[in-house]
Design a protein around this motif. Structure first.
Motif, short mmCIF file in Angstrom:
data_model
loop_
_atom_site.label_atom_id
_atom_site.label_comp_id
_atom_site.label_asym_id
_atom_site.label_seq_id
_atom_site.Cartn_x
_atom_site.Cartn_y
_atom_site.Cartn_z
N ILE A 75 0.56 -1.06 -0.04
CA ILE A 75 0.46 0.40 0.30
C ILE A 75 0.85 0.98 -0.15
N TYR A 76 1.99 0.99 0.34
CA TYR A 76 2.78 2.65 1.04
C TYR A 76 3.33 2.11 -0.72
N THR A 77 3.88 1.96 -1.12
CA THR A 77 4.34 1.86 -2.77
C THR A 77 3.35 2.31 -3.57
N ALA A 78 2.39 1.99 -3.66
CA ALA A 78 0.75 2.20 -4.67
C ALA A 78 0.21 3.54 -3.86
N ALA A 79 0.46 3.61 -2.99
CA ALA A 79 -0.43 5.54 -2.70
C ALA A 79 0.54 6.23 -2.98
N THR A 80 -0.51 7.42 -3.69
CA THR A 80 0.27 8.47 -4.28
C THR A 80 0.16 9.67 -3.19
N SER A 81 -0.54 9.69 -2.44
CA SER A 81 -0.37 10.49 -1.02
C SER A 81 -0.62 10.72 0.38
N GLN A 82 -0.20 10.95 1.32
CA GLN A 82 -0.73 10.03 2.63
C GLN A 82 -1.83 10.07 2.94
N SER A 83 -2.73 10.60 2.78
CA SER A 83 -4.34 10.64 2.72
C SER A 83 -4.48 9.69 2.00
N ASP A 84 -4.25 9.02 1.11
CA ASP A 84 -4.27 7.81 -0.22
C ASP A 84 -3.29 6.71 0.57
N TYR A 85 -2.61 6.77 1.58
CA TYR A 85 -2.21 6.23 2.44
C TYR A 85 -3.19 5.53 3.37
N LEU A 86 -3.80 6.28 4.27
CA LEU A 86 -4.28 6.30 4.74
C LEU A 86 -5.52 5.27 4.56
N ARG A 87 -6.05 5.89 3.44
CA ARG A 87 -7.53 5.61 3.01
C ARG A 87 -7.42 3.87 2.99
N LYS A 88 -6.15 3.76 2.08
CA LYS A 88 -6.40 2.16 1.26
C LYS A 88 -5.80 1.48 2.59
N VAL A 89 -5.37 1.92 3.58
CA VAL A 89 -4.95 0.93 4.71
C VAL A 89 -6.93 1.11 5.49
N SER A 90 -6.98 2.16 5.69
CA SER A 90 -8.45 1.96 6.20
C SER A 90 -9.23 1.05 5.90
N LEU A 91 -9.59 1.07 4.43
CA LEU A 91 -9.83 0.13 3.73
C LEU A 91 -10.43 -0.95 3.58
N LYS A 92 -8.82 -1.74 3.42
CA LYS A 92 -8.35 -2.63 3.75
C LYS A 92 -8.87 -3.40 5.17
N MET A 93 -8.44 -2.51 5.38
CA MET A 93 -8.39 -2.95 7.30
C MET A 93 -10.12 -3.72 7.69
N LEU A 94 -11.02 -1.85 7.22
CA LEU A 94 -12.41 -2.57 7.44
C LEU A 94 -13.16 -3.48 6.31
#
Length: 119
Positions: A75-94
């Motif tokens: 996710i860290y590698t694919a993210a385009t911004s910090q908010s994108d990173y946090l959003r992707k992590v949150s969505l996957k965990m949810l």
């Protein structure tokens, strides 16, 4: 950057972000993360995995740790911004939480309180 620039009075950067890193890093959002921010996220991912995939042997815990690290790195590698990173992590965990709650072994039957025949 303007030499007279100052942060907005009372503005606090988000947890895990170094407000001075952008100038040094040329604006790359990854350089703005504090070193322990990623490890905190990996630990949260690991906690979620342990909750939904209980293990009883140390080898299993080591495997979950490796999964959490790979998951975060992807996710860290694919993210385009910090908010994108946090959003992707949150969505996957949810998503993981939701799937576990919907699994047949974990389903809880809640009686229909509006059924006219019960009462």
């Amino acid at each position: 950057m303007d030499a007279n620039w100052q942060p907005v009075q009372g503005a606090n950067p988000p947890d895990g972000v170094d407000p001075n890193a952008a100038a040094v890093a040329g604006g790359d959002w990854r350089a703005q993360l504090q070193p322990d921010a990623r490890s905190r996220i990996v630990n949260r991912i690991l906690e979620t995995l342990r909750r939904h995939l209980p293990v009883s042997v140390p080898e299993g815990l080591n495997e979950l740790q490796r999964i959490a690290v790979r998951f975060e790195e992807k996710i860290y590698t694919a993210a385009t911004s910090q908010s994108d990173y946090l959003r992707k992590v949150s969505l996957k965990m949810l998503s993981m939480e939701t799937r576990t709650q919907q699994a047949p072994g974990n389903a809880q039957v809640i009686p229909n309180q509006n059924y006219p025949g019960q009462g």
